[in-house]
Design a protein around this motif. Structure first.
Motif, PDB file in Angstrom:
ATOM      1  N   VAL A 144       0.829  -1.198   0.000  1.00 51.48           N
ATOM      2  CA  VAL A 144       0.000   0.000   0.000  1.00 51.48           C
ATOM      3  C   VAL A 144       0.864   1.249   0.000  1.00 51.48           C
ATOM      4  O   VAL A 144       0.584   2.233  -0.676  1.00 51.48           O
ATOM      5  CB  VAL A 144      -0.946  -0.002   1.221  1.00 51.48           C
ATOM      6  CG1 VAL A 144      -1.747   1.282   1.298  1.00 51.48           C
ATOM      7  CG2 VAL A 144      -1.865  -1.213   1.172  1.00 51.48           C
ATOM      8  N   GLU A 145       1.943   1.179   0.741  1.00 54.78           N
ATOM      9  CA  GLU A 145       2.737   2.379   0.957  1.00 54.78           C
ATOM     10  C   GLU A 145       4.161   1.978   1.288  1.00 54.78           C
ATOM     11  O   GLU A 145       4.374   1.004   2.010  1.00 54.78           O
ATOM     12  CB  GLU A 145       2.129   3.157   2.129  1.00 54.78           C
ATOM     13  CG  GLU A 145       2.721   4.520   2.357  1.00 54.78           C
ATOM     14  CD  GLU A 145       1.835   5.376   3.272  1.00 54.78           C
ATOM     15  OE1 GLU A 145       0.707   4.928   3.608  1.00 54.78           O
ATOM     16  OE2 GLU A 145       2.257   6.467   3.642  1.00 54.78           O
TER      17      GLU A 145
ATOM     18  N   ARG B 257       0.396   8.231   4.569  1.00 49.94           N
ATOM     19  CA  ARG B 257      -0.475   8.946   3.630  1.00 49.94           C
ATOM     20  C   ARG B 257      -1.821   8.255   3.479  1.00 49.94           C
ATOM     21  O   ARG B 257      -2.845   8.916   3.365  1.00 49.94           O
ATOM     22  CB  ARG B 257       0.187   8.988   2.241  1.00 49.94           C
ATOM     23  CG  ARG B 257       1.582   9.544   2.223  1.00 49.94           C
ATOM     24  CD  ARG B 257       1.578  11.072   2.276  1.00 49.94           C
ATOM     25  NE  ARG B 257       2.806  11.575   2.900  1.00 49.94           N
ATOM     26  CZ  ARG B 257       3.943  11.776   2.224  1.00 49.94           C
ATOM     27  NH1 ARG B 257       4.004  11.550   0.943  1.00 49.94           N
ATOM     28  NH2 ARG B 257       5.024  12.230   2.850  1.00 49.94           N
ATOM     29  N   HIS B 258      -1.765   6.891   3.465  1.00 47.99           N
ATOM     30  CA  HIS B 258      -2.982   6.155   3.142  1.00 47.99           C
ATOM     31  C   HIS B 258      -3.809   5.873   4.390  1.00 47.99           C
ATOM     32  O   HIS B 258      -3.280   5.631   5.474  1.00 47.99           O
ATOM     33  CB  HIS B 258      -2.649   4.829   2.450  1.00 47.99           C
ATOM     34  CG  HIS B 258      -2.150   5.017   1.053  1.00 47.99           C
ATOM     35  ND1 HIS B 258      -0.871   5.466   0.793  1.00 47.99           N
ATOM     36  CD2 HIS B 258      -2.751   4.846  -0.150  1.00 47.99           C
ATOM     37  CE1 HIS B 258      -0.712   5.546  -0.527  1.00 47.99           C
ATOM     38  NE2 HIS B 258      -1.844   5.176  -1.120  1.00 47.99           N
ATOM     39  N   GLU B 259      -5.107   5.858   4.174  1.00 40.98           N
ATOM     40  CA  GLU B 259      -6.002   5.654   5.306  1.00 40.98           C
ATOM     41  C   GLU B 259      -5.797   4.283   5.944  1.00 40.98           C
ATOM     42  O   GLU B 259      -5.824   4.136   7.161  1.00 40.98           O
ATOM     43  CB  GLU B 259      -7.451   5.795   4.815  1.00 40.98           C
ATOM     44  CG  GLU B 259      -8.426   6.023   5.950  1.00 40.98           C
ATOM     45  CD  GLU B 259      -9.859   5.761   5.514  1.00 40.98           C
ATOM     46  OE1 GLU B 259     -10.169   5.993   4.333  1.00 40.98           O
ATOM     47  OE2 GLU B 259     -10.644   5.307   6.353  1.00 40.98           O
ATOM     48  N   ARG B 260      -5.564   3.236   5.074  1.00 38.60           N
ATOM     49  CA  ARG B 260      -5.384   1.893   5.609  1.00 38.60           C
ATOM     50  C   ARG B 260      -4.155   1.833   6.520  1.00 38.60           C
ATOM     51  O   ARG B 260      -4.152   1.159   7.537  1.00 38.60           O
ATOM     52  CB  ARG B 260      -5.249   0.883   4.462  1.00 38.60           C
ATOM     53  CG  ARG B 260      -6.597   0.461   3.896  1.00 38.60           C
ATOM     54  CD  ARG B 260      -6.484  -0.766   3.042  1.00 38.60           C
ATOM     55  NE  ARG B 260      -5.952  -0.472   1.716  1.00 38.60           N
ATOM     56  CZ  ARG B 260      -5.704  -1.390   0.791  1.00 38.60           C
ATOM     57  NH1 ARG B 260      -5.935  -2.662   1.046  1.00 38.60           N
ATOM     58  NH2 ARG B 260      -5.231  -1.043  -0.388  1.00 38.60           N
ATOM     59  N   THR B 261      -3.092   2.514   6.111  1.00 36.60           N
ATOM     60  CA  THR B 261      -1.892   2.554   6.935  1.00 36.60           C
ATOM     61  C   THR B 261      -2.179   3.253   8.252  1.00 36.60           C
ATOM     62  O   THR B 261      -1.770   2.794   9.324  1.00 36.60           O
ATOM     63  CB  THR B 261      -0.756   3.295   6.194  1.00 36.60           C
ATOM     64  OG1 THR B 261      -0.785   2.937   4.825  1.00 36.60           O
ATOM     65  CG2 THR B 261       0.584   2.979   6.800  1.00 36.60           C
ATOM     66  N   GLN B 262      -2.909   4.362   8.157  1.00 38.86           N
ATOM     67  CA  GLN B 262      -3.234   5.124   9.369  1.00 38.86           C
ATOM     68  C   GLN B 262      -4.049   4.272  10.347  1.00 38.86           C
ATOM     69  O   GLN B 262      -3.757   4.228  11.548  1.00 38.86           O
ATOM     70  CB  GLN B 262      -4.026   6.385   9.002  1.00 38.86           C
ATOM     71  CG  GLN B 262      -3.181   7.422   8.286  1.00 38.86           C
ATOM     72  CD  GLN B 262      -4.021   8.500   7.602  1.00 38.86           C
ATOM     73  OE1 GLN B 262      -5.250   8.493   7.716  1.00 38.86           O
ATOM     74  NE2 GLN B 262      -3.361   9.403   6.897  1.00 38.86           N
TER      75      GLN B 262
END
Lengths: 251, 269
Positions: free
Chosen positions: A219-220, A232-237
Motif C-alpha cells: 500500500v505504501e 499517507r494512506h487511510e489503511r496505513t493510518q
C-alpha cells in the motif's frame, strides 16, 4: 556487483482460490534494512517466503544476489546458501546441540572442515551472547536464546542477505529485547536485512525503508519517518493507530 | 431406597471383592493340585531342559529375531521412503507390498520360503538366511508404516530450516528428517521387535536340527521327551525374559521421547 540484491517484480501467489499476493514489486539494496509491516493475512510472510522460494509463486520473478529464484532451472540449494532465514518458531534442529546446529550446514553444504566450521560457529555464538550454551540442546534454552541461536546458525553460512519472518512474535515480552538487540547490531554492521515484523519501534529506529502491506499489495513504502510517522494512506493510518494504541481502539 | 454416593461406591467394591474370594475358594477346593504340579512344575522334566534352553534355544530365538529385525528395518526404511516419494509407481509398489505382507499370516511366508522357493527355483538358503528373509519380509511391512508415520510427524519447520540453509532434499532427509523420525518412532519400533520375537517361533516349520532349535520348538521337543508341560512353561518364561524388558524399554522411551516431543513442539510451534 549490482547495488540491488533483492528484486521482486509482478509477484502473484495463491493458495488454492485464495489470492495472497496480488502483484508485488519491491527491491532491497545491498546494506539496506527493509521492514515489512501490515495486518495478519496481508501476505507479508508469504512474500518473505517467496524470496527464498519456500513458497513457489504463481507468477512474477524474484531475483536474489544474481540468482533468478523463480527460474525452474536455477540451482536453488546454491542460491539459498547465501540467503539466511530466521523463522517465527526458531526451528532449531531438536536432535542436535546448539553448536551442531551451527556447524551442520557449514560442513554438509559448504564442505568446511570441522575445525573451521566450529571456529565460525563459536564466533557467531559469541556475537549473539550464547558462547556458554554451545553444548546445550535447543530444548534447554529459553525462546529468546533459541531465536538468537537460530540467528547465529543463519549467520554461520555467511549469507549475503538475512530474512526475518516475525522473529519475535513467539517470544515472551521480556525476551523480545535480546533478539531485537542482536538484529540491531547486525544492521549496524551493515547486514542486508528484510524483516517482517510487528515491532514498530524497531522498524522506526533501524529500518532504512518500511513497506506497509494490506490485502496482498504494497500500500505504501518509504522511510520509516514517513510510513510510520506520517502515513499517507487511510489503511496505513488505521493499522498503525490500532497497533500503537491497542487499548484505545474503537471500532 | 436411595443410596448416597459413598454407600454406592462401598457396595460396588464389596461385590467385586466377594466375586474374587468366591473364585479363589472354588479353585482351591476343586482344582487337582497334584496333577497341576506334576504337569507344570515337574522338577525332573525341568532339569533336562537346562542348559540348552538358554545356551541354544534362547540364543537362537534372539539371533533369528535380530537378523529379521535388521533386514526388516532396512527394507522398511526403503519402503517408507518409497511411500512418501513424489513418483507415483514407487508409492503404488510400496502400498501393494505393505498391504500384502501385513494382510497375510506370517505362517504362509515361512511355508513359501521354506518349501515353495526351493521347489520352484531350486534355491535353498541356510536356516539363518531363511529366518532373516521371512521375518524381514513380514516385519518390514509393519516397520515401513511406523517409519512413514514418524517421518511425517517431523515438524515441517525443521525441513524448511534445513532447506533454507541450502541443504538438498536428500541431504535434509538424511541429516534432519530420519534422525528425528527415529526418536519419534523408537517406542512403536520396540513393539514391532516384540511381535517379531514371537513370530520367530514359526521357524519350526522349516525343519530344524537340534543346534538350530529356537524356544518354541525346543519346548515342544521337551514336551515330547518328558510328557510334562513344564518345558512349555519354561519356554514361555524364556520369551518373557526377552519381551518384558523390551516392553519396559518401550514405555521408558515413550515417556522420555514423549517429553522431548512436547518440548520439540513448543520449540517449533
Amino acid at each position: 556487483m549490482s547495488d540491488t540484491i533483492i528484486e521482486v517484480s509482478g509477484l502473484h501467489k495463491a493458495f488454492g482460490k485464495l489470492q495472497v499476493l496480488k502483484g508485488i514489486d519491491m527491491s532491497v539494496r545491498r546494506g539496506e534494512v527493509v521492514c515489512i509491516i501490515g495486518p495478519s493475512g496481508s501476505g507479508k510472510s508469504t512474500l518473505l517466503r517467496c524470496v527464498n522460494l519456500l513458497e513457489e509463486p504463481n507468477s512474477g520473478t524474484v531475483l536474489v544476489n544474481g540468482f533468478e529464484m523463480t527460474d525452474p532451472d536455477v540451482d536453488i540449494d546454491k542460491a539459498r546458501r547465501m540467503i539466511g532465514m530466521v523463522f517465527q518458531g526458531f526451528n532449531l534442529f531438536g536432535h542436535l546441540s546448539v553448536l551442531d546446529n551451527l556447524t551442520i550446514a557449514q560442513r554438509k553444504v559448504l564442505k568446511r572442515d570441522a575445525a573451521e566450521a566450529t571456529a565460525i560457529a563459536r564466533e557467531n555464538l559469541r556475537k549473539v551472547g550464547l558462547e556458554e550454551k554451545a553444548s546445550s540442546m535447543p530444548s534447554q534454552l529459553s525462546g529468546g536464546q533459541q531465536q538468537r541461536a537460530a540467528i547465529a546458525r543463519a549467520l554461520s553460512m555467511q549469507p549475503a542477505v538475512m530474512l526475518f519472518d516475525e522473529p519475535t512474535s513467539a517470544l515472551d515480552p521480556e525476551l523480545v529485547g535480546d533478539v531485537l538487540g542482536v538484529m540491531r547490531q547486525l544492521a549496524d554492521e551493515g547486514m542486508t536485512m528484510l524483516v517482517v515484523t510487528h515491532e514498530m519501534q524497531f522498524a522506526r529506529e533501524v529500518a532504512d525503508k518500511v513497506l506497509f502491506m494490506d490485502g496482498g499489495v504494497v500500500v505504501e513504502e518509504g522511510p520509516p519517518a514517513q510510513v510510520i510517522g506520517d502515513p499517507r494512506h487511510e489503511r496505513t493510518q488505521t493499522f498503525l493507530h490500532r497497533v500503537l494504541n491497542p487499548v484505545h481502539v474503537t471500532d | 431406597m436411595a443410596m448416597s454416593r459413598r454407600q454406592r461406591a462401598r457396595a460396588f467394591r464389596g461385590v467385586q471383592y466377594g466375586v474374587l474370594v468366591l473364585a479363589v475358594v472354588l479353585l482351591a477346593v476343586f482344582a487337582d493340585w497334584g496333577t497341576i504340579r506334576d504337569a507344570f512344575f515337574n522338577l525332573d522334566a525341568a532339569s533336562t531342559q537346562f542348559p540348552e534352553i538358554l545356551s541354544t534355544a534362547l540364543v537362537n530365538t534372539i539371533i533369528y529375531t535380530a537378523l529379521g529385525f535388521a533386514l526388516g528395518l532396512g527394507l522398511g526404511l526403503i519402503l517408507a521412503l518409497m511411500k512418501l516419494s513424489s513418483v507415483g509407481p514407487y508409492r503404488w509398489l510400496a502400498t501393494i507390498y505393505i498391504e500384502f505382507f501385513r494382510g497375510i499370516p506370517a505362517l504362509l511366508v515361512f511355508i513359501a520360503l521354506g518349501y515353495g522357493v526351493p521347489l520352484a527355483f531350486g534355491i535353498r538358503f541356510d536356516i539363518y538366511s531363511t529366518a532373516a528373509i521371512a521375518l524381514g519380509l513380514v516385519g518390514s511391512a509393519y516397520i515401513a508404516e511406523t517409519l512413514r508415520a514418524g517421518i511425517q510427524a517431523v515438524p515441517p519447520g525443521q525441513i524448511e530450516a534445513a532447506r533454507s540453509l541450502g541443504m538438498s532434499q536428500a541431504r535434509t532427509t538424511v541429516t534432519v528428517v530420519i534422525p528425528q523420525a527415529f526418536r519419534i518412532i523408537l517406542p512403536p519400533l520396540t513393539n514391532e521387535l516384540i511381535l517379531l520375537t514371537k513370530d520367530s517361533s514359526l521357524i519350526y516349520l522349516l525343519g530344524l536340527v537340534r543346534d538350530e532349535y529356537e524356544l518354541a520348538k525346543f519346548g515342544r521337543e521337551g514336551l515330547n521327551a518328558t510328557g510334562s508341560l513344564t518345558p512349555i512353561l519354561l519356554a514361555g518364561l524364556c520369551y518373557l525374559i526377552i519381551t518384558v524388558p523390551l516392553g519396559y524399554l518401550s514405555r521408558y522411551l515413550e515417556r522420555r521421547t514423549g517429553r522431548k516431543v512436547d518440548e520439540g513442539l513448543k520449540v517449533t510451534a
